[in-house]
Scaffold this active site. Structure first.
Site, PDB file in Angstrom:
ATOM      1  NE  ARG A  54      -3.397   2.890   0.935  1.00  0.00           N
ATOM      2  CZ  ARG A  54      -4.240   3.501   0.130  1.00  0.00           C
ATOM      3  NH1 ARG A  54      -4.537   2.968  -1.046  1.00  0.00           N
ATOM      4  NH2 ARG A  54      -4.791   4.639   0.475  1.00  0.00           N
ATOM      5  CB  SER A  57      -0.560  10.345   0.549  1.00  0.00           C
ATOM      6  OG  SER A  57       0.021   9.976  -0.681  1.00  0.00           O
ATOM      7  CB  CYS A  59      -4.601  11.980   5.588  1.00  0.00           C
ATOM      8  SG  CYS A  59      -6.119  12.943   5.808  1.00  0.00           S
ATOM      9  CB  CYS A  70     -10.577  12.246   3.608  1.00  0.00           C
ATOM     10  SG  CYS A  70      -9.671  11.997   5.152  1.00  0.00           S
ATOM     11  N   GLY A  97      -2.298  16.152   1.811  1.00  0.00           N
ATOM     12  CA  GLY A  97      -3.181  16.869   0.895  1.00  0.00           C
ATOM     13  C   GLY A  97      -2.824  16.692  -0.564  1.00  0.00           C
ATOM     14  CB  THR A 118     -11.076  17.447  -3.272  1.00  0.00           C
ATOM     15  OG1 THR A 118      -9.737  17.444  -2.784  1.00  0.00           O
ATOM     16  CG2 THR A 118     -11.232  16.342  -4.306  1.00  0.00           C
ATOM     17  CG  ASP A 130      -2.374  13.781  -6.962  1.00  0.00           C
ATOM     18  OD1 ASP A 130      -1.343  13.946  -6.291  1.00  0.00           O
ATOM     19  OD2 ASP A 130      -3.055  12.742  -6.916  1.00  0.00           O
ATOM     20  NE  ARG A 132      -1.337  11.902  -4.098  1.00  0.00           N
ATOM     21  CZ  ARG A 132      -2.369  11.118  -3.848  1.00  0.00           C
ATOM     22  NH1 ARG A 132      -2.390  10.388  -2.750  1.00  0.00           N
ATOM     23  NH2 ARG A 132      -3.388  11.052  -4.685  1.00  0.00           N
ATOM     24  CB  THR A 153      -3.993   1.600  -5.025  1.00  0.00           C
ATOM     25  OG1 THR A 153      -4.271   2.994  -5.164  1.00  0.00           O
ATOM     26  CG2 THR A 153      -3.853   0.992  -6.415  1.00  0.00           C
ATOM     27  CE  LYS A 158      -1.893   6.178  -3.824  1.00  0.00           C
ATOM     28  NZ  LYS A 158      -2.420   5.677  -2.525  1.00  0.00           N
TER      29      LYS A 158
END
Length: 204
Positions: A54, A57, A59, A70, A97, A118, A130, A132, A153, A158
């Site tokens: 997994r 991220s 939070c 969320c 975030g 969002t 995003d 990331r 996921t 990802k």
């Protein structure tokens, strides 16, 4: 493929996290990560030829304070249980975030209260939807000796990024659906805008 990283330290830590039984975990830190962040790997369960992984991220609002806006807290608990049963690792990335940081995320919450979703809220703040990048996740997996994984996921980005960074994804395992009256709009935005595989009631 990013440059190699190395395991800096490994320490055994018993985890409870509202899980009932305490899970025995190895928490690992790294050197040589591309963004110089303090990311963690949490190794759980029996040895597995192809580990369940997994990429999670951080939070703070959802995992520490239990925000219902969320699904991050329930996803983290689910992942720890599943990985402990199957054998594998949770990569805990300090990307609050979707990479915009805690203060910006709270600013985005205020915009969501005014009707933006969002992703729209991030854009209104002058930020990408995003930010990331999962290069560090690939580096961590390489340091752990995992070049082939099963990925837990519902976010196709990802998987696509890990493949691009040289990690073979044998299978993708969807996370559960943790909908409540406060986060259905957030979850629906993830389905519509970024093709998350979340089976919401009332969705096609």
């Amino acid at each position: 493929m990013p440059s190699p990283a190395r395991i800096r330290q490994s320490v055994q830590v018993p985890l409870h996290h509202g899980l009932g039984a305490v899970l025995q975990a190895d928490l690992m830190t790294f050197t040589g990560l591309a963004d110089v962040g303090e990311h963690l790997a949490v190794r759980l369960g029996p040895p597995a030829e192809v580990p369940l992984v997994r990429v999670h991220s951080e939070c703070l609002t959802g995992e520490v304070f239990g925000s219902a806006r969320c699904d991050c807290g329930p996803q983290l608990t689910e992942a720890l249980r599943a990985i402990d049963a199957a054998g594998g690792v949770l990569l805990y990335l300090r990307q609050e975030g979707r990479g915009i940081g805690l203060y910006n995320k709270l600013d985005a919450y205020r915009l969501q209260q005014q009707g933006l979703d969002t992703y729209e809220a991030n854009r209104a703040l002058g930020l990408d939807e995003d930010l990331r990048d999962y290069a560090v996740a690939a580096q961590m997996l390489g340091a752990l000796g995992h070049n082939e994984i099963d990925l837990l996921t519902n976010n196709p980005d990802k998987r696509e990024q890990l493949l691009r960074y040289g990690i073979k994804v044998r299978d993708t395992v969807s996370t559960g659906v943790f909908a409540n009256p406060y986060n259905t709009g957030y979850l629906r935005a993830k389905v519509v805008r970024t093709s998350h595989t979340i089976q919401l009631k009332g969705s096609a």
